[in-house]
Write a protein that holds these residues in place. Structure first.
Motif, mmCIF file in Angstrom:
data_model
loop_
_atom_site.group_PDB
_atom_site.id
_atom_site.type_symbol
_atom_site.label_atom_id
_atom_site.label_comp_id
_atom_site.label_asym_id
_atom_site.label_seq_id
_atom_site.Cartn_x
_atom_site.Cartn_y
_atom_site.Cartn_z
ATOM 1 N N THR A 81 -6.160 0.085 -0.042
ATOM 2 C CA THR A 81 -5.106 0.768 -0.801
ATOM 3 C C THR A 81 -5.438 2.228 -1.061
ATOM 4 N N SER A 82 -6.489 2.735 -0.442
ATOM 5 C CA SER A 82 -6.861 4.135 -0.657
ATOM 6 C C SER A 82 -5.776 5.055 -0.117
ATOM 7 N N THR A 83 -5.824 6.296 -0.552
ATOM 8 C CA THR A 83 -4.865 7.294 -0.081
ATOM 9 C C THR A 83 -4.971 7.474 1.428
ATOM 10 N N ALA A 84 -6.196 7.492 1.937
ATOM 11 C CA ALA A 84 -6.399 7.658 3.382
ATOM 12 C C ALA A 84 -5.823 6.469 4.152
ATOM 13 N N ALA A 85 -6.033 5.254 3.648
ATOM 14 C CA ALA A 85 -5.497 4.066 4.314
ATOM 15 C C ALA A 85 -3.969 4.083 4.276
ATOM 16 N N HIS A 86 -3.427 4.507 3.142
ATOM 17 C CA HIS A 86 -1.970 4.603 3.005
ATOM 18 C C HIS A 86 -1.412 5.634 3.990
ATOM 19 N N ALA A 87 -2.086 6.760 4.122
ATOM 20 C CA ALA A 87 -1.643 7.803 5.059
ATOM 21 C C ALA A 87 -1.711 7.296 6.497
ATOM 22 N N THR A 88 -2.782 6.585 6.832
ATOM 23 C CA THR A 88 -2.927 6.027 8.177
ATOM 24 C C THR A 88 -1.806 5.035 8.464
ATOM 25 N N ARG A 89 -1.515 4.167 7.486
ATOM 26 C CA ARG A 89 -0.404 3.222 7.641
ATOM 27 C C ARG A 89 0.906 3.964 7.849
#
Length: 146
Positions: A81-89
């Motif tokens: 749920t990190s910002t980076a994971a959200h951006a990648t999604r």
């Protein structure tokens, strides 16, 4: 009773997949209907070029799709749920959505531009073929468990 017995005999993993497909169908159908309605209204009533009308519908569908599929369809997926994971999604979702746009543009070109059929004729491909392909990609690549 037999339905309940059958349902309880299905593995929890399979039941979760069935529920996810049902949520995808409901959410996706709503999003697709919005996209198709925008396309049809702009192409038919506003007399926009069919591909520009399709692109306008696509833009609205992408925004609705990311929010609703993330919150409803694939809500049970265990993922970072990190910002980076959200951006990648988000980037992956846009990539899949671009494929969706390309497929819908193909239906519009095949039906309206190439065959000269009425502006409503690409809608069955938009409603049934494109969403099936997009579900698999979203489930496996965009919102899938990591």
């Amino acid at each position: 009773m037999k339905i309940l017995e059958r349902w309880s005999s299905i593995s929890a993993e399979r039941r979760a997949l069935i529920a996810q497909v049902a949520r995808y169908g409901i959410v996706g159908l709503g999003i697709t209907l919005v996209q198709a309605a925008i396309y049809w209204i702009l192409a038919t009533w506003a007399h926009w070029h069919s591909q520009i009308a399709n692109g306008a519908g696509y833009g609205v569908a992408v925004m609705l799709g990311y929010v609703l599929h993330n919150r409803i369809t694939f809500r049970d997926a265990k993922r970072p749920t990190s910002t980076a994971a959200h951006a990648t999604r988000g980037v992956k979702f846009v990539a899949v959505s671009l494929l969706s746009l390309a497929l819908n543009a193909l239906w519009v070109w095949l039906c309206v531009s190439w065959r000269g059929w009425p502006t409503w004729t690409p809608i069955p491909g938009m409603l049934f073929i494109t969403p099936g392909i997009v579900f698999v990609l979203n489930r496996q690549w965009v919102f899938g468990e990591r």
